[in-house]
Design a protein around this motif. Structure first.
Motif, PDB file in Angstrom:
ATOM      1  N   PRO A 165       0.814  -1.225   0.000  1.00 30.71           N
ATOM      2  CA  PRO A 165       0.000   0.000   0.000  1.00 30.71           C
ATOM      3  C   PRO A 165       0.843   1.269   0.000  1.00 30.71           C
ATOM      4  CG  PRO A 165      -0.932  -1.589   1.522  1.00 30.71           C
ATOM      5  CD  PRO A 165       0.384  -2.136   1.074  1.00 30.71           C
ATOM      6  N   THR A 166       1.990   1.259   0.682  1.00 31.88           N
ATOM      7  CA  THR A 166       2.874   2.416   0.686  1.00 31.88           C
ATOM      8  C   THR A 166       3.447   2.655  -0.701  1.00 31.88           C
ATOM      9  OG1 THR A 166       3.453   1.867   2.955  1.00 31.88           O
ATOM     10  CG2 THR A 166       4.876   3.437   1.827  1.00 31.88           C
ATOM     11  N   ARG A 167       3.861   1.609  -1.357  1.00 27.59           N
ATOM     12  CA  ARG A 167       4.404   1.742  -2.715  1.00 27.59           C
ATOM     13  C   ARG A 167       3.328   2.211  -3.672  1.00 27.59           C
ATOM     14  NH1 ARG A 167       6.981  -3.361  -4.786  1.00 27.59           N
ATOM     15  NH2 ARG A 167       7.733  -1.926  -6.355  1.00 27.59           N
ATOM     16  N   ARG A 168       2.099   1.714  -3.514  1.00 28.05           N
ATOM     17  CA  ARG A 168       0.999   2.115  -4.384  1.00 28.05           C
ATOM     18  C   ARG A 168       0.722   3.611  -4.239  1.00 28.05           C
ATOM     19  NH1 ARG A 168      -3.332  -0.952  -2.531  1.00 28.05           N
ATOM     20  NH2 ARG A 168      -2.453  -2.702  -3.643  1.00 28.05           N
ATOM     21  N   GLU A 169       0.678   4.097  -3.001  1.00 28.89           N
ATOM     22  CA  GLU A 169       0.414   5.518  -2.761  1.00 28.89           C
ATOM     23  C   GLU A 169       1.551   6.373  -3.297  1.00 28.89           C
ATOM     24  OE1 GLU A 169      -1.572   8.756  -2.144  1.00 28.89           O
ATOM     25  OE2 GLU A 169      -2.409   6.758  -1.874  1.00 28.89           O
ATOM     26  N   SER A 170       2.769   5.925  -3.147  1.00 26.56           N
ATOM     27  CA  SER A 170       3.918   6.644  -3.691  1.00 26.56           C
ATOM     28  C   SER A 170       3.827   6.743  -5.210  1.00 26.56           C
ATOM     29  CB  SER A 170       5.207   5.933  -3.279  1.00 26.56           C
ATOM     30  OG  SER A 170       6.307   6.498  -3.921  1.00 26.56           O
ATOM     31  N   ALA A 171       3.435   5.661  -5.859  1.00 23.94           N
ATOM     32  CA  ALA A 171       3.287   5.671  -7.317  1.00 23.94           C
ATOM     33  C   ALA A 171       2.154   6.593  -7.745  1.00 23.94           C
ATOM     34  CB  ALA A 171       3.046   4.256  -7.833  1.00 23.94           C
ATOM     35  N   ARG A 172       1.075   6.613  -6.979  1.00 21.28           N
ATOM     36  CA  ARG A 172      -0.043   7.514  -7.313  1.00 21.28           C
ATOM     37  C   ARG A 172       0.385   8.969  -7.240  1.00 21.28           C
ATOM     38  NH1 ARG A 172      -4.663   4.215  -4.204  1.00 21.28           N
ATOM     39  NH2 ARG A 172      -5.259   2.878  -5.938  1.00 21.28           N
ATOM     40  N   ARG A 173       1.163   9.317  -6.209  1.00 24.32           N
ATOM     41  CA  ARG A 173       1.637  10.694  -6.107  1.00 24.32           C
ATOM     42  C   ARG A 173       2.596  11.026  -7.243  1.00 24.32           C
ATOM     43  NH1 ARG A 173       2.052   9.442  -0.567  1.00 24.32           N
ATOM     44  NH2 ARG A 173       4.282   9.072  -0.848  1.00 24.32           N
ATOM     45  N   LYS A 174       3.465  10.093  -7.574  1.00 27.34           N
ATOM     46  CA  LYS A 174       4.469  10.340  -8.606  1.00 27.34           C
ATOM     47  C   LYS A 174       3.839  10.514  -9.987  1.00 27.34           C
ATOM     48  CE  LYS A 174       8.687   8.344 -10.545  1.00 27.34           C
ATOM     49  NZ  LYS A 174       9.640   7.226 -10.457  1.00 27.34           N
ATOM     50  N   PHE A 175       2.806   9.715 -10.273  1.00 24.40           N
ATOM     51  CA  PHE A 175       2.193   9.739 -11.597  1.00 24.40           C
ATOM     52  C   PHE A 175       0.800  10.357 -11.595  1.00 24.40           C
ATOM     53  CE2 PHE A 175       5.132   6.077 -11.613  1.00 24.40           C
ATOM     54  CZ  PHE A 175       5.994   6.532 -12.597  1.00 24.40           C
ATOM     55  N   ALA A 176       0.519  11.222 -10.633  1.00 20.15           N
ATOM     56  CA  ALA A 176      -0.812  11.817 -10.501  1.00 20.15           C
ATOM     57  C   ALA A 176      -1.238  12.561 -11.758  1.00 20.15           C
ATOM     58  CB  ALA A 176      -0.854  12.750  -9.294  1.00 20.15           C
ATOM     59  N   ALA A 177      -0.342  13.331 -12.335  1.00 20.15           N
ATOM     60  CA  ALA A 177      -0.694  14.103 -13.531  1.00 20.15           C
ATOM     61  C   ALA A 177      -1.035  13.179 -14.701  1.00 20.15           C
ATOM     62  CB  ALA A 177       0.456  15.028 -13.910  1.00 20.15           C
ATOM     63  N   LEU A 178      -0.275  12.123 -14.881  1.00 21.46           N
ATOM     64  CA  LEU A 178      -0.555  11.179 -15.967  1.00 21.46           C
ATOM     65  C   LEU A 178      -1.872  10.449 -15.738  1.00 21.46           C
ATOM     66  CD1 LEU A 178       2.995   9.662 -16.505  1.00 21.46           C
ATOM     67  CD2 LEU A 178       1.796  11.245 -18.002  1.00 21.46           C
ATOM     68  N   LEU A 179      -2.121  10.049 -14.492  1.00 18.64           N
ATOM     69  CA  LEU A 179      -3.382   9.376 -14.179  1.00 18.64           C
ATOM     70  C   LEU A 179      -4.572  10.301 -14.420  1.00 18.64           C
ATOM     71  CD1 LEU A 179      -2.455   7.481 -10.907  1.00 18.64           C
ATOM     72  CD2 LEU A 179      -3.130   6.457 -13.062  1.00 18.64           C
TER      73      LEU A 179
END
Length: 98
Positions: free
Chosen positions: A77-91
């Protein structure tokens, strides 16, 4: 891996062609009947599929090393949230209706 997948794909393609042509595909009026026999036999030439699967699995897993320590180091879950923050603009761009 090609020994397993190649023979399986060949068999599946010929089988679909026979299904499409119905009883005509299974008769000797078309070359599909001969192709089907050859494709089925091709799955036995180099050995059973299960032997190839085990062989490939051994090769893939031979380089596996158990991670150090008793417990996993990474929390999903920590890695998932980190990825969401990193790629928020693309998502946001990918999920926004244009």
């Amino acid at each position: 891996m090609i020994k397993f997948f190649g023979a399986q794909v060949l068999h599946d393609v010929i089988d679909r062609a026979v299904q499409i042509h119905g009883s005509l595909g299974y008769s000797s009026d078309l070359p599909l009947e001969d192709m089907y026999r050859i494709a089925r036999a091709a799955r036995f030439y180099d050995g059973p599929d299960e032997v190839h699967r085990v062989s490939v699995a051994r090769q893939v897993l031979s380089g596996y090393k158990e991670p150090p320590g008793k417990w996993p180091r990474e929390h999903i879950p920590t890695r998932r949230e980190s990825a969401r923050r990193k790629f928020a603009a693309l998502l946001e761009a990918a999920t926004t209706d244009v």
